[in-house]
Motif scaffolding. Structure first.
Motif, PDB file in Angstrom:
ATOM      1  N   ILE A  99       0.834  -1.210   0.000  1.00  0.00           N
ATOM      2  CA  ILE A  99       0.000   0.000   0.000  1.00  0.00           C
ATOM      3  C   ILE A  99       0.864   1.254   0.000  1.00  0.00           C
ATOM      4  CG2 ILE A  99      -1.672   1.339   1.342  1.00  0.00           C
ATOM      5  CD1 ILE A  99      -2.877  -1.392   2.207  1.00  0.00           C
ATOM      6  N   ILE A 100       1.910   1.270   0.810  1.00  0.00           N
ATOM      7  CA  ILE A 100       2.812   2.429   0.830  1.00  0.00           C
ATOM      8  C   ILE A 100       3.428   2.653  -0.541  1.00  0.00           C
ATOM      9  CG2 ILE A 100       5.002   3.313   1.746  1.00  0.00           C
ATOM     10  CD1 ILE A 100       4.218   2.046   4.445  1.00  0.00           C
ATOM     11  N   GLU A 101       3.915   1.592  -1.149  1.00  0.00           N
ATOM     12  CA  GLU A 101       4.560   1.723  -2.466  1.00  0.00           C
ATOM     13  C   GLU A 101       3.559   2.142  -3.541  1.00  0.00           C
ATOM     14  OE1 GLU A 101       6.447  -2.091  -2.853  1.00  0.00           O
ATOM     15  OE2 GLU A 101       7.772  -1.665  -1.156  1.00  0.00           O
ATOM     16  N   TRP A 102       2.324   1.659  -3.456  1.00  0.00           N
ATOM     17  CA  TRP A 102       1.303   1.991  -4.445  1.00  0.00           C
ATOM     18  C   TRP A 102       0.767   3.410  -4.281  1.00  0.00           C
ATOM     19  CZ3 TRP A 102      -3.671   3.384  -3.112  1.00  0.00           C
ATOM     20  CH2 TRP A 102      -4.518   3.640  -4.191  1.00  0.00           C
ATOM     21  N   SER A 103       0.668   3.888  -3.062  1.00  0.00           N
ATOM     22  CA  SER A 103      -0.075   5.122  -2.788  1.00  0.00           C
ATOM     23  C   SER A 103       0.491   6.331  -3.529  1.00  0.00           C
ATOM     24  CB  SER A 103      -0.122   5.400  -1.288  1.00  0.00           C
ATOM     25  OG  SER A 103       1.176   5.589  -0.787  1.00  0.00           O
ATOM     26  N   PRO A 104      -0.387   7.050  -4.216  1.00  0.00           N
ATOM     27  CA  PRO A 104       0.039   8.268  -4.921  1.00  0.00           C
ATOM     28  C   PRO A 104       0.466   9.341  -3.918  1.00  0.00           C
ATOM     29  CG  PRO A 104      -2.154   7.545  -5.634  1.00  0.00           C
ATOM     30  CD  PRO A 104      -1.788   6.733  -4.439  1.00  0.00           C
ATOM     31  N   ASN A 105       1.432  10.168  -4.299  1.00  0.00           N
ATOM     32  CA  ASN A 105       1.943  11.202  -3.390  1.00  0.00           C
ATOM     33  C   ASN A 105       0.910  12.257  -3.034  1.00  0.00           C
ATOM     34  OD1 ASN A 105       4.547  10.270  -2.903  1.00  0.00           O
ATOM     35  ND2 ASN A 105       5.308  11.139  -4.805  1.00  0.00           N
ATOM     36  N   ASP A 106      -0.106  12.444  -3.873  1.00  0.00           N
ATOM     37  CA  ASP A 106      -1.080  13.515  -3.629  1.00  0.00           C
ATOM     38  C   ASP A 106      -2.370  13.003  -2.989  1.00  0.00           C
ATOM     39  OD1 ASP A 106      -1.865  12.096  -5.878  1.00  0.00           O
ATOM     40  OD2 ASP A 106      -2.680  13.860  -6.894  1.00  0.00           O
ATOM     41  N   LYS A 107      -2.387  11.767  -2.509  1.00  0.00           N
ATOM     42  CA  LYS A 107      -3.589  11.179  -1.901  1.00  0.00           C
ATOM     43  C   LYS A 107      -3.304  10.716  -0.474  1.00  0.00           C
ATOM     44  CE  LYS A 107      -5.879  11.505  -5.762  1.00  0.00           C
ATOM     45  NZ  LYS A 107      -6.776  12.626  -5.949  1.00  0.00           N
ATOM     46  N   ILE A 108      -4.367  10.639   0.316  1.00  0.00           N
ATOM     47  CA  ILE A 108      -4.286  10.111   1.679  1.00  0.00           C
ATOM     48  C   ILE A 108      -4.953   8.741   1.677  1.00  0.00           C
ATOM     49  CG2 ILE A 108      -4.989  10.434   4.076  1.00  0.00           C
ATOM     50  CD1 ILE A 108      -5.040  13.457   3.515  1.00  0.00           C
ATOM     51  N   ILE A 109      -4.233   7.757   2.176  1.00  0.00           N
ATOM     52  CA  ILE A 109      -4.692   6.367   2.159  1.00  0.00           C
ATOM     53  C   ILE A 109      -4.924   5.892   3.585  1.00  0.00           C
ATOM     54  CG2 ILE A 109      -4.174   4.023   1.359  1.00  0.00           C
ATOM     55  CD1 ILE A 109      -4.215   6.237  -0.876  1.00  0.00           C
ATOM     56  N   LEU A 110      -6.053   5.223   3.798  1.00  0.00           N
ATOM     57  CA  LEU A 110      -6.375   4.645   5.093  1.00  0.00           C
ATOM     58  C   LEU A 110      -6.639   3.162   4.911  1.00  0.00           C
ATOM     59  CD1 LEU A 110      -7.105   5.051   8.121  1.00  0.00           C
ATOM     60  CD2 LEU A 110      -9.446   5.532   7.374  1.00  0.00           C
ATOM     61  N   ALA A 111      -6.036   2.351   5.777  1.00  0.00           N
ATOM     62  CA  ALA A 111      -6.270   0.901   5.813  1.00  0.00           C
ATOM     63  C   ALA A 111      -6.150   0.463   7.271  1.00  0.00           C
ATOM     64  CB  ALA A 111      -5.270   0.163   4.926  1.00  0.00           C
ATOM     65  N   HIS A 112      -6.355  -0.809   7.528  1.00  0.00           N
ATOM     66  CA  HIS A 112      -6.214  -1.368   8.878  1.00  0.00           C
ATOM     67  C   HIS A 112      -4.782  -1.139   9.370  1.00  0.00           C
ATOM     68  CE1 HIS A 112      -5.290  -4.884  11.504  1.00  0.00           C
ATOM     69  NE2 HIS A 112      -6.430  -4.491  12.063  1.00  0.00           N
ATOM     70  N   HIS A 113      -4.610  -0.402  10.467  1.00  0.00           N
ATOM     71  CA  HIS A 113      -3.291  -0.088  11.042  1.00  0.00           C
ATOM     72  C   HIS A 113      -2.394   0.681  10.082  1.00  0.00           C
ATOM     73  CE1 HIS A 113      -3.106  -2.037  14.992  1.00  0.00           C
ATOM     74  NE2 HIS A 113      -3.894  -2.958  14.495  1.00  0.00           N
ATOM     75  N   LEU A 114      -2.966   1.487   9.213  1.00  0.00           N
ATOM     76  CA  LEU A 114      -2.126   2.209   8.248  1.00  0.00           C
ATOM     77  C   LEU A 114      -2.799   3.509   7.823  1.00  0.00           C
ATOM     78  CD1 LEU A 114       0.416   2.248   6.444  1.00  0.00           C
ATOM     79  CD2 LEU A 114      -0.872   0.937   4.760  1.00  0.00           C
ATOM     80  N   PHE A 115      -2.032   4.593   7.865  1.00  0.00           N
ATOM     81  CA  PHE A 115      -2.467   5.909   7.421  1.00  0.00           C
ATOM     82  C   PHE A 115      -1.289   6.506   6.664  1.00  0.00           C
ATOM     83  CE2 PHE A 115      -3.089  10.508   8.196  1.00  0.00           C
ATOM     84  CZ  PHE A 115      -4.382  10.654   7.716  1.00  0.00           C
ATOM     85  N   VAL A 116      -1.408   6.627   5.352  1.00  0.00           N
ATOM     86  CA  VAL A 116      -0.318   7.103   4.501  1.00  0.00           C
ATOM     87  C   VAL A 116      -0.676   8.483   3.965  1.00  0.00           C
ATOM     88  CG1 VAL A 116       1.102   6.632   2.466  1.00  0.00           C
ATOM     89  CG2 VAL A 116       0.149   4.729   3.781  1.00  0.00           C
ATOM     90  N   ALA A 117       0.201   9.447   4.205  1.00  0.00           N
ATOM     91  CA  ALA A 117      -0.003  10.807   3.705  1.00  0.00           C
ATOM     92  C   ALA A 117       1.336  11.536   3.704  1.00  0.00           C
ATOM     93  CB  ALA A 117      -0.997  11.562   4.567  1.00  0.00           C
ATOM     94  N   ARG A 118       1.441  12.557   2.879  1.00  0.00           N
ATOM     95  CA  ARG A 118       2.651  13.372   2.890  1.00  0.00           C
ATOM     96  C   ARG A 118       2.737  14.132   4.213  1.00  0.00           C
ATOM     97  NH1 ARG A 118       1.098  16.059  -1.599  1.00  0.00           N
ATOM     98  NH2 ARG A 118       1.763  17.995  -0.614  1.00  0.00           N
ATOM     99  N   LYS A 119       3.941  14.309   4.684  1.00  0.00           N
ATOM    100  CA  LYS A 119       4.191  15.011   5.946  1.00  0.00           C
ATOM    101  C   LYS A 119       3.526  16.383   5.953  1.00  0.00           C
ATOM    102  CE  LYS A 119       7.987  17.199   8.465  1.00  0.00           C
ATOM    103  NZ  LYS A 119       9.443  17.386   8.520  1.00  0.00           N
ATOM    104  N   ASP A 120       3.709  17.158   4.889  1.00  0.00           N
ATOM    105  CA  ASP A 120       3.182  18.520   4.863  1.00  0.00           C
ATOM    106  C   ASP A 120       1.659  18.554   4.909  1.00  0.00           C
ATOM    107  OD1 ASP A 120       2.668  19.316   1.525  1.00  0.00           O
ATOM    108  OD2 ASP A 120       3.740  17.498   2.098  1.00  0.00           O
ATOM    109  N   VAL A 121       1.002  17.533   4.363  1.00  0.00           N
ATOM    110  CA  VAL A 121      -0.463  17.484   4.401  1.00  0.00           C
ATOM    111  C   VAL A 121      -0.941  17.306   5.843  1.00  0.00           C
ATOM    112  CG1 VAL A 121      -2.486  16.141   3.710  1.00  0.00           C
ATOM    113  CG2 VAL A 121      -0.698  16.658   2.039  1.00  0.00           C
ATOM    114  N   ILE A 122      -0.339  16.381   6.569  1.00  0.00           N
ATOM    115  CA  ILE A 122      -0.736  16.144   7.966  1.00  0.00           C
ATOM    116  C   ILE A 122      -0.467  17.386   8.812  1.00  0.00           C
ATOM    117  CG2 ILE A 122      -0.328  14.755  10.034  1.00  0.00           C
ATOM    118  CD1 ILE A 122       0.402  12.436   8.158  1.00  0.00           C
TER     119      ILE A 122
END
Length: 196
Positions: A99-122
């Motif tokens: 999921i981390i490798e797939w996730s686009p840099n401009d999107k926020i991804i949520l999954a079980h035990h996982l929240f992927v987002a760019r630092k500046d967005v958070i």
């Protein structure tokens, strides 16, 4: 820093028995890993020092809640990096990395035990709040997400929540105080009101 740089970040308190397995499960040679220890008293800090070179860890100490510790770690991730938090009492599987490798840099991804987002967005949304429980629910509700992926990415290494909470305290009074604080934070984090 390139836009495809990945930084994993965590906060930890008294997880000496599980942290190596957790770190091993998230480690990749091209990831930056930032961990903030909340002045553990069970040998966690010493264990992290041993693992620092093998896993190229960036280690800090701060007296903090889970949310405040995550925020402190996130702020030490490289600028423009894609970030994901992880827990040091959890073993992550290959889905976590996919999921981390797939996730686009401009999107926020949520999954079980996982929240992927760019630092500046958070950080632009206020970062992590000073909560000891429910901090991830509060973050997801406040920041939002573009994609929710229904896949299991992790297994908690502590099966019983009582055992999990007891490792954080030295006596029964601290245990009851921590349990009370967790309930208050659960209400604040999940957004319950008095009627609910």
């Amino acid at each position: 820093m390139s836009n495809d740089e990945v930084c994993l970040y965590a906060t930890v308190f008294n997880n000496a028995n599980t942290l190596e397995e957790a770190i091993k499960s998230v480690w990749r040679p091209n990831y930056t890993i930032v961990i903030t220890d909340n002045y553990s008293f069970d040998g966690t800090w010493e264990k992290l020092q041993e693992l620092r070179k093998e896993y190229n860890l960036l280690l800090y100490r701060l007296k903090s809640s889970r949310g405040k510790g995550r925020d402190y770690s996130l702020r030490r991730c490289p600028d423009n990096s894609k970030t994901a938090h992880f827990d040091l009492d959890t073993r992550y599987n290959e889905n976590f990395h996919k999921i981390i490798e797939w996730s686009p840099n401009d999107k926020i991804i949520l999954a079980h035990h996982l929240f992927v987002a760019r630092k500046d967005v958070i950080l632009s949304k206020g970062g992590w709040r000073d909560l000891n429980f429910g901090e991830d629910y509060e973050m997801n509700a406040r920041v939002g997400f573009d994609y929710f992926i229904t896949v299991i990415t992790a297994t908690n290494l502590y099966k019983m929540s009582r055992k999990r909470e007891k490792r954080y305290v030295k006596n029964k009074i601290q245990y009851y105080y921590r349990s009370f604080r967790n309930e208050v934070d659960r209400i604040r984090g999940i957004g319950y009101n008095l009627m609910k």
